[in-house]
Motif scaffolding. Structure first.
Motif, PDB file in Angstrom:
ATOM      1  N   SER A 242      14.087  21.244  55.451  1.00 48.73           N
ATOM      2  CA  SER A 242      13.878  20.681  54.511  1.00 48.73           C
ATOM      3  C   SER A 242      12.406  20.301  54.325  1.00 48.73           C
ATOM      4  CB  SER A 242      14.404  18.889  53.392  1.00 48.73           C
ATOM      5  OG  SER A 242      13.399  18.470  52.724  1.00 48.73           O
ATOM      6  N   LYS A 243      11.428  20.343  55.721  1.00 50.46           N
ATOM      7  CA  LYS A 243      10.343  19.371  55.985  1.00 50.46           C
ATOM      8  C   LYS A 243       9.412  20.764  56.058  1.00 50.46           C
ATOM      9  CE  LYS A 243       9.745  14.860  56.559  1.00 50.46           C
ATOM     10  NZ  LYS A 243       9.118  14.027  56.264  1.00 50.46           N
ATOM     11  N   GLU A 244      10.148  21.910  57.247  1.00 48.29           N
ATOM     12  CA  GLU A 244       9.467  23.583  56.882  1.00 48.29           C
ATOM     13  C   GLU A 244       9.109  23.658  55.586  1.00 48.29           C
ATOM     14  OE1 GLU A 244      12.594  25.563  59.238  1.00 48.29           O
ATOM     15  OE2 GLU A 244      11.742  24.630  61.306  1.00 48.29           O
ATOM     16  N   ALA A 245      10.457  23.986  55.080  1.00 43.47           N
ATOM     17  CA  ALA A 245      10.251  24.176  53.679  1.00 43.47           C
ATOM     18  C   ALA A 245       8.599  23.647  52.764  1.00 43.47           C
ATOM     19  CB  ALA A 245      11.103  23.959  52.493  1.00 43.47           C
ATOM     20  N   GLN A 246       8.780  21.996  53.041  1.00 43.63           N
ATOM     21  CA  GLN A 246       7.853  21.518  52.691  1.00 43.63           C
ATOM     22  C   GLN A 246       6.399  21.635  52.704  1.00 43.63           C
ATOM     23  OE1 GLN A 246       8.022  17.364  53.051  1.00 43.63           O
ATOM     24  NE2 GLN A 246       6.721  17.070  50.939  1.00 43.63           N
ATOM     25  N   ARG A 247       6.623  21.974  54.577  1.00 40.99           N
ATOM     26  CA  ARG A 247       4.889  22.315  55.251  1.00 40.99           C
ATOM     27  C   ARG A 247       4.396  24.233  55.055  1.00 40.99           C
ATOM     28  NH1 ARG A 247       7.251  21.441  60.820  1.00 40.99           N
ATOM     29  NH2 ARG A 247       7.768  19.563  60.507  1.00 40.99           N
TER      30      ARG A 247
ATOM     31  N   VAL B 155      -0.271  26.508  48.898  1.00 41.21           N
ATOM     32  CA  VAL B 155      -0.966  26.006  48.102  1.00 41.21           C
ATOM     33  C   VAL B 155      -2.360  25.302  48.460  1.00 41.21           C
ATOM     34  CG1 VAL B 155      -1.627  24.087  46.525  1.00 41.21           C
ATOM     35  CG2 VAL B 155       1.036  24.866  46.921  1.00 41.21           C
ATOM     36  N   HIS B 156      -2.451  25.390  49.895  1.00 38.85           N
ATOM     37  CA  HIS B 156      -3.683  25.122  50.881  1.00 38.85           C
ATOM     38  C   HIS B 156      -4.235  26.406  50.436  1.00 38.85           C
ATOM     39  CE1 HIS B 156      -7.095  23.320  52.597  1.00 38.85           C
ATOM     40  NE2 HIS B 156      -6.498  24.334  53.713  1.00 38.85           N
ATOM     41  N   ALA B 157      -4.140  27.669  50.437  1.00 38.13           N
ATOM     42  CA  ALA B 157      -4.319  28.922  50.920  1.00 38.13           C
ATOM     43  C   ALA B 157      -4.623  29.365  49.340  1.00 38.13           C
ATOM     44  CB  ALA B 157      -3.380  29.880  51.346  1.00 38.13           C
ATOM     45  N   MET B 158      -3.990  29.316  48.366  1.00 36.91           N
ATOM     46  CA  MET B 158      -4.100  29.784  47.011  1.00 36.91           C
ATOM     47  C   MET B 158      -5.415  29.136  46.958  1.00 36.91           C
ATOM     48  SD  MET B 158      -2.116  31.832  45.841  1.00 36.91           S
ATOM     49  CE  MET B 158      -3.019  33.227  47.373  1.00 36.91           C
TER      50      MET B 158
END
Length: 95
Positions: free
Chosen positions: A64-69, A75-78
Motif C-alpha cells: 500500500s505504501k509503495e502504491a501511494q508513493r 501527480v507531482h510529475a503531471m
C-alpha cells in the motif's frame, strides 16, 4: 478482508466435512466422491488466497505504501508538466 477469507475457508471446510459425512451415511462411494470434491474446493480456495491468509499485515501495508508513493510521484510529475516546468511528455501531447 483477511477475516472474511478465513471465515469462508472455515465454512468451506466445515460445510464440506458435514456434507461428506451425511452423504457417506447414505452411500459410501458417493460420500468419498463428495469428500474429494469438497477437499479440492477447499485446497483451491486456500491456494488462491494464500497471500491474504498467510501473508500478514506487514506485506499488505508495504504494498500500500509503495502504491501511494507511486501515485504521489505521478501527480507531482503531471503538475510539473502542466505548469511548463518540464517540456516534452508523451508524443502528441499538447499541454
Amino acid at each position: 478482508m483477511r477475516m472474511l477469507r478465513m471465515f469462508t475457508a472455515g465454512v468451506l471446510a466445515i460445510g464440506g466435512a458435514a456434507l461428506t459425512i451425511l452423504i457417506l451415511l447414505q452411500n459410501r462411494g458417493a460420500g468419498i466422491s463428495v469428500g474429494t470434491l469438497a477437499a479440492l474446493c477447499f485446497v483451491a480456495f486456500v491456494y488462491d488466497n494464500r497471500q491474504g491468509l498467510f501473508g500478514g499485515e506487514v506485506k499488505a501495508k508495504k504494498a500500500s505504501k509503495e502504491a501511494q508513493r507511486a501515485a504521489v510521484s505521478h501527480v507531482h510529475a503531471m503538475s510539473r508538466l502542466q505548469s511548463g516546468e518540464v517540456r516534452g511528455g508523451t508524443p502528441g501531447h499538447t499541454g
